[in-house]
Every structure is written in structure tokens, then in C-alpha cells.
Design a protein around this motif. Structure first.
Motif, short mmCIF file in Angstrom:
data_model
loop_
_atom_site.label_atom_id
_atom_site.label_comp_id
_atom_site.label_asym_id
_atom_site.label_seq_id
_atom_site.Cartn_x
_atom_site.Cartn_y
_atom_site.Cartn_z
N THR A 1 -17.86 13.53 52.60
CA THR A 1 -17.34 12.51 53.52
C THR A 1 -15.86 12.28 53.26
N PRO A 2 -15.13 11.81 54.28
CA PRO A 2 -13.68 11.57 54.11
C PRO A 2 -13.41 10.57 52.99
N GLU A 3 -12.29 10.79 52.30
CA GLU A 3 -11.90 9.90 51.21
C GLU A 3 -11.44 8.56 51.77
N THR A 4 -11.85 7.49 51.13
CA THR A 4 -11.48 6.14 51.58
C THR A 4 -10.70 5.44 50.47
N ARG A 5 -10.23 4.24 50.78
CA ARG A 5 -9.47 3.45 49.80
C ARG A 5 -10.31 3.20 48.55
N GLU A 6 -11.62 3.03 48.70
CA GLU A 6 -12.49 2.74 47.56
C GLU A 6 -12.67 3.93 46.63
N ASN A 7 -12.29 5.15 47.10
CA ASN A 7 -12.49 6.35 46.30
C ASN A 7 -11.21 6.83 45.62
N ILE A 8 -10.10 6.20 45.91
CA ILE A 8 -8.81 6.70 45.42
C ILE A 8 -8.39 5.97 44.15
N VAL B 1 11.33 -10.28 47.00
CA VAL B 1 10.34 -9.61 46.16
C VAL B 1 8.99 -9.85 46.81
N HIS B 2 8.49 -8.84 47.49
CA HIS B 2 7.24 -8.94 48.23
C HIS B 2 6.09 -8.59 47.30
N VAL B 3 5.32 -9.61 46.90
CA VAL B 3 4.23 -9.43 45.95
C VAL B 3 2.95 -9.11 46.71
N VAL B 4 2.24 -8.07 46.25
CA VAL B 4 1.02 -7.59 46.92
C VAL B 4 -0.11 -7.50 45.89
N ASP B 5 -1.29 -7.92 46.28
CA ASP B 5 -2.47 -7.79 45.43
C ASP B 5 -3.08 -6.42 45.67
N ILE B 6 -2.77 -5.46 44.80
CA ILE B 6 -3.23 -4.09 45.01
C ILE B 6 -4.73 -3.94 44.77
N VAL C 1 7.86 -13.59 48.02
CA VAL C 1 7.08 -13.78 49.24
C VAL C 1 5.80 -12.97 49.12
N GLY C 2 4.83 -13.27 49.97
CA GLY C 2 3.59 -12.50 49.94
C GLY C 2 2.43 -13.27 50.53
N TYR C 3 1.31 -12.60 50.61
CA TYR C 3 0.08 -13.20 51.10
C TYR C 3 -0.37 -14.27 50.10
N THR C 4 -1.17 -15.20 50.55
CA THR C 4 -1.63 -16.24 49.64
C THR C 4 -2.55 -15.66 48.56
N GLU D 1 -2.93 -3.34 52.55
CA GLU D 1 -1.95 -2.84 53.51
C GLU D 1 -1.87 -3.75 54.74
N GLU D 2 -3.02 -4.27 55.18
CA GLU D 2 -3.01 -5.20 56.30
C GLU D 2 -2.33 -6.51 55.91
N GLN D 3 -2.53 -6.94 54.65
CA GLN D 3 -1.87 -8.15 54.19
C GLN D 3 -0.35 -7.98 54.18
N ILE D 4 0.11 -6.78 53.84
CA ILE D 4 1.54 -6.49 53.89
C ILE D 4 2.06 -6.66 55.32
#
Length: 407
Positions: free
Chosen positions: A337-344, A284-289, A207-210, A295-298
């Protein structure tokens, strides 16, 4: 129904329209329009421009305000645009007014998704489900389909021919909806018998997002050739394959992907397809990391599964796919500046909430074949527990076999 279907021979030029609301900021609207553009591309349309407007709520008459509508109209005329797609569902009144003002084809998110589903459906089951969803979508919109007829005000002896035709069409569509539901019940009964005939084999559902790579993963695990493409809703028909992992047989199922704002009647139509999910022993929940908002798609998938299948009290393995496409931009040393998803980095990301999943989490690349053995091992461990609970006699044989080896 023809109004729902896009031209298949030529690529239609289109513009997209979305709103910035108190509940949906600029970043979220941009992401939704990115997804809408991907939907348009999947349907065969070429997106040439986007328009957004900040409103507390959609204009009940034309979705956007008068000034923004004039801006869209001018752009449409100057650039030979044949279609305008709106990111939310439109009412009958809004569609009618927009068609009159813009003089082009008007689609909303639901009608666009329905068009894609109509193109993707291959089996009789999927085609019936799509047709049912289309008629359910059309039913409340019959009024605008007959605006070219003379319609009179209501009252005794004052009903015009248009209203009579609308009532006739409504009756026809209601009859077709009833017939399609009956066909789906027959298909459900047949599929239920098929599922019973599969015996007590452990069932694993992807299962998972398209467009997260479920079909690609299905091909890797089952060594089959399930259709996979970098398009939304590439898979509509449920595919079941028998897979053996370390001499343990199990059934692997690939299901339709989910998406934000998925129309309620569309979910209802595809409940029979999702019976495979309801009957599964392991999800099996497939996620596009690599997606910036995975996380919102989850959450979207979990919410949809809850609506469709009720309480999902099943073992779930969260599979983060496309690690080969994961990218990030490290912060400069003097950036406070605070760390974001794009910086990790991926390693840092694994140390967040994912580290608390107690082993029910794996990072792979189905396309590159990375860490597939680790995933197989996790599926095997969960499936073996279920297999032994169903076949305790076999379990005694396993124990005797292990004891003989030790001696």
C-alpha cells in the motif's frame, strides 16, 4: 452573555456533533472532533460521546437530520447529558430549534472558544478583546434570548414587548461594542508607544498553532516563567522578553495560538495583540511535528497571518517542535500500500519538502532541550543581519575587532 460561560465548579457532561460532507470526509471530521473534544476539556467539560452524520450540507433547521436528532435526544436523556456542542457555527434559528428539541444547553465551536478565552484572559487588554468578541457574537443572536416573551407579527401597532426589548438590548450592546473598541484604540496607542520606546532592537515573534509548545520554547530561550500548559489557548496575553544570544540583544515575543475555524470577529478583536507579529523582524513558526496533520496546521497559521497582517515579507524560521513525541509505524516488507505520514520515520520526513528550505528549518524538543543551540544559532544569524543593517557603525567596529584578532 451568561449563556456562553460554562460552569467552573463542576465538569459538565457533553456530547459532540459533526458532519461528514463532500468537502469533509470521515478522517477529517474525526480530527476536527478530536480538536473539539480538546477544546471542551480545556473549557472544563467531559466528552462522553460523539455523533456524526453524512449530509451534503447542514440542515438549516436543526443542523442534523430528524432521525439523527432523535438519536441524540435519546442518548442525552438516558445519560444525563447537560450540553451538546456542535463543530460548526449555528444560526439563531438552529440554536433555538435544538434547545427546544433537546432541552439542554447548546453550544457551537465559536461559543466554546469564547468561553475558553474568557477564562484565560488575565490582562485588561485581553479581557477587553474577549468581551468585545463576546458582544459581537451575541448581537445577531438576541432573538433567541427573548423567545420566552410574547412576540407578535410585525406591522404598524403590532409590535410586542419582546421585540421592543430586543431593540433595547441591541442598542445597549452596540453602545458597549463602541465603548470597547474605543478602549482598545487607547490600549493600541499605549502599546504602540511602548514598542517605539524599545528602540531598534531586533524583534523575534513566536507564532504557530495552539498547543505546539510556543510558551515552553519561550521559557527555554528567555529563561523566564511564562505560563505553559497542555491545553488549547494556554496563552492569550502577548509576552515580550529581552533575550541575549552571543552578546546580541533582541526582543522575543510569545503570541496567541491559532486554530481552525477561528471566528472572524475573534481575529478582528485580537488584531491589537497581533501587532507584535506585524512589527516583528523575524518570525519563528513553531510546529508540532508529532501531530498527524501538522502540514495543515502550518497552512492554517500562514492563512491567518496573511488575513491579519497582510503580506508577510519577513524572514521565517520553521521550528519543528516535539521531536521527542514523534512516532511512526514501519510498514511490513510485504505491504504494498502507498506510504503514509504514519509510516515515515523522522529522518525520511526531513528529506521531503523540508530539505528544500535552505537552512530555515530546525528540529527541536523544547521540553527536552534538544537542538536548542542550533535554533539559537539560526536566530542569531538572521538577527545579526538586521542588527548590522540598523547599526552600520557597530558593523565597522566588528570588522576592526576581527582584523585586530587576525593580526
Amino acid at each position: 452573555m451568561k449563556d456562553l460561560i460554562l460552569s467552573k465548579e463542576t465538569s459538565e457532561r457533553t456530547v459532540l456533533v459533526g458532519l461528514l460532507t463532500p468537502r469533509q470526509g470521515e478522517a477529517k471530521t474525526a480530527e476536527y472532533l478530536d480538536e473539539l473534544a480538546f477544546l471542551a476539556d480545556t473549557a472544563g467539560a467531559e466528552t462522553v460521546a460523539r455523533f456524526t452524520q453524512k449530509l451534503d450540507y447542514p440542515n438549516p433547521r436543526t443542523y442534523v437530520g430528524k432521525g439523527k436528532l432523535e438519536e441524540i435526544h435519546a442518548y442525552v436523556e438516558e445519560n444525563e447529558i447537560g450540553m451538546v456542542i456542535f463543530d460548526d457555527d449555528l444560526t439563531t434559528k438552529q440554536v433555538s430549534n435544538l434547545e427546544r428539541e433537546l432541552q439542554v444547553k447548546i453550544l457551537d465551536r465559536t461559543s466554546l472558544i469564547l468561553d475558553i478565552f474568557a477564562k484565560r484572559a488575565q490582562t485588561a487588554n485581553a479581557k477587553t478583546q474577549v468581551e468585545l468578541a463576546q458582544y459581537q457574537y451575541l448581537l445577531p443572536r438576541l432573538t433567541r434570548m427573548w423567545t420566552h416573551l410574547e412576540r407578535q407579527r410585525g406591522g404598524i401597532g403590532m409590535r410586542g414587548p419582546g421585540e421592543t426589548q430586543i431593540e433595547t438590548d441591541r442598542r445597549i450592546i452596540l453602545d458597549k461594542i463602541a465603548r470597547l473598541k474605543e478602549e482598545l484604540r487607547a490600549i493600541d496607542k499605549q502599546k504602540s508607544i511602548q514598542r517605539k520606546n524599545r528602540g531598534k532592537l531586533t524583534r523575534v515573534a513566536l507564532v504557530g498553532y495552539t498547543n505546539v509548545g510556543k510558551s515552553t520554547l519561550m521559557n527555554v530561550l528567555s529563561k523566564s516563567e511564562v505560563f505553559a500548559e497542555n491545553k488549547l489557548f494556554a496563552t492569550l496575553d502577548t509576552t515580550v522578553r529581552k533575550v541575549t544570544i552571543d552578546n546580541l540583544p533582541l526582543l522575543l515575543t510569545d503570541t496567541v495560538g491559532f486554530i481552525r475555524k477561528l471566528p472572524t470577529h475573534l481575529v478582528e478583536s485580537f488584531k491589537s495583540t497581533l501587532d507584535e507579529v506585524r512589527d516583528a523582524d523575524i518570525l519563528v513558526h513553531v510546529v508540532d511535528i508529532s501531530h498527524p496533520n501538522f502540514e495543515e496546521q502550518i497552512e492554517v497559521v500562514n492563512s491567518t497571518l496573511k488575513d491579519v497582517c497582510g503580506g508577510m515579507d519577513k524572514p521565517v524560521i520553521l521550528v519543528f517542535n516535539k521531536i521527542d513525541a514523534f512516532s511512526y509505524k514501519p510498514k511490513d516488507a510485504d505491504d504494498l500500500t502507498p506510504e503514509t505520514r504514519e509510516n515515515i520515520s523522522l529522518d525520511r520526513l526531513k528529506q521531503t519538502w523540508m530539505s528544500k528550505m535552505e537552512g530555515d528549518c530546525v528540529f527541536i524538543s523544547a521540553k527536552k532541550g534538544l537542538n536548542i543551540d542550533e535554533l539559537k544559532q539560526k536566530i542569531y544569524e538572521r538577527a545579526l543581519e538586521i542588527h548590522r543593517s540598523r547599526f552600520p557603525y557597530n558593523d565597522l567596529l566588528y570588522e576592526k575587532y576581527d582584523t585586530d584578532i587576525e593580526q
